[in-house]
Write a protein that holds these residues in place. Structure first.
Motif, short mmCIF file in Angstrom:
data_model
loop_
_atom_site.label_atom_id
_atom_site.label_comp_id
_atom_site.label_asym_id
_atom_site.label_seq_id
_atom_site.Cartn_x
_atom_site.Cartn_y
_atom_site.Cartn_z
N PRO A 16 0.82 -1.21 0.00
CA PRO A 16 0.00 0.00 0.00
C PRO A 16 0.85 1.26 0.00
N ARG A 17 0.35 2.27 -0.67
CA ARG A 17 1.04 3.56 -0.68
C ARG A 17 0.80 4.25 0.64
N GLN A 18 1.84 4.82 1.17
CA GLN A 18 1.74 5.49 2.46
C GLN A 18 1.47 6.99 2.32
N ASP A 19 1.62 7.51 1.11
CA ASP A 19 1.51 8.96 0.94
C ASP A 19 0.16 9.41 0.39
N PHE A 20 -0.84 8.55 0.38
CA PHE A 20 -2.18 8.93 -0.04
C PHE A 20 -3.07 9.02 1.18
N SER A 21 -3.88 10.05 1.26
CA SER A 21 -4.76 10.19 2.41
C SER A 21 -5.96 9.25 2.27
N PRO A 22 -6.36 8.61 3.35
CA PRO A 22 -7.53 7.72 3.29
C PRO A 22 -8.80 8.45 2.83
N SER A 23 -8.96 9.71 3.21
CA SER A 23 -10.15 10.45 2.79
C SER A 23 -10.16 10.66 1.27
N ALA A 51 -12.32 9.09 -4.05
CA ALA A 51 -12.07 8.42 -5.33
C ALA A 51 -13.02 7.23 -5.51
N GLY A 52 -13.24 6.48 -4.45
CA GLY A 52 -14.16 5.35 -4.53
C GLY A 52 -15.58 5.79 -4.85
N PHE A 53 -16.03 6.87 -4.23
CA PHE A 53 -17.37 7.40 -4.54
C PHE A 53 -17.45 7.90 -5.98
N LEU A 54 -16.37 8.51 -6.47
CA LEU A 54 -16.37 8.96 -7.86
C LEU A 54 -16.44 7.78 -8.83
N VAL A 55 -15.76 6.70 -8.49
CA VAL A 55 -15.85 5.50 -9.33
C VAL A 55 -17.28 4.98 -9.33
#
Length: 143
Positions: A75-82, A87-91
């Motif tokens: 997993p990438r550590q530099d992406f914010s969970p929010s 992004a998931g909602f946009l998908v």
């Protein structure tokens, strides 16, 4: 996973294609994940069990892959969970707006020679290319 591995990609593609073909042949249903999930949540009487079984099988298959190849999931550590949630909602929004997801249009629709699926898949791929270009070359985000 940082390298392209053609044998595992080919194997995965064959499994996805076989699953989609078997679902269509044996059940008369399209293997579009968004439609399967929507039908499982809507709980249409007599039409829920196969959907739940399909989704559970996907989760178990993913879990088994993770169990046997944990190194493939870094997993990438530099992406914010929010940001990932947004992004998931946009998908999900795009899936609803496009009347289906990449599995329904790209795997099943193209196999049935659907013009609508061809346009949808071209749109998915084009948006993906544009997103990668903007993220890497405009915003400077590296993988």
């Amino acid at each position: 996973m940082t390298e392209f591995t053609p044998y595992t990609a080919l194997g995965g593609g064959l499994f996805i294609g076989a699953a989609a073909a078997l679902l269509l042949y044996l059940n008369g249903r399209i293997a579009g994940i968004s439609g399967i999930l929507n039908g499982a949540v809507a709980r249409t009487p007599g039409d829920t069990a196969w959907r739940v079984a399909f989704l559970v099988g996907m989760l178990l298959g993913g879990g088994a892959f993770w169990w046997f190849t944990p190194h493939a999931f870094a997993p990438r550590q530099d992406f914010s969970p929010s940001l990932l949630v947004v992004a998931g909602f946009l998908v999900g929004f795009g899936t609803r707006m496009g009347s289906g997801c990449t599995s329904g249009h790209g795997v099943c629709g193209l196999g049935r020679r659907s013009l609508r699926s061809l346009v949808a898949t071209a749109t998915f791929v084009g948006c993906g290319i544009l997103t990668v270009y903007v993220m890497r070359h405009v915003l400077g985000v590296q993988p």
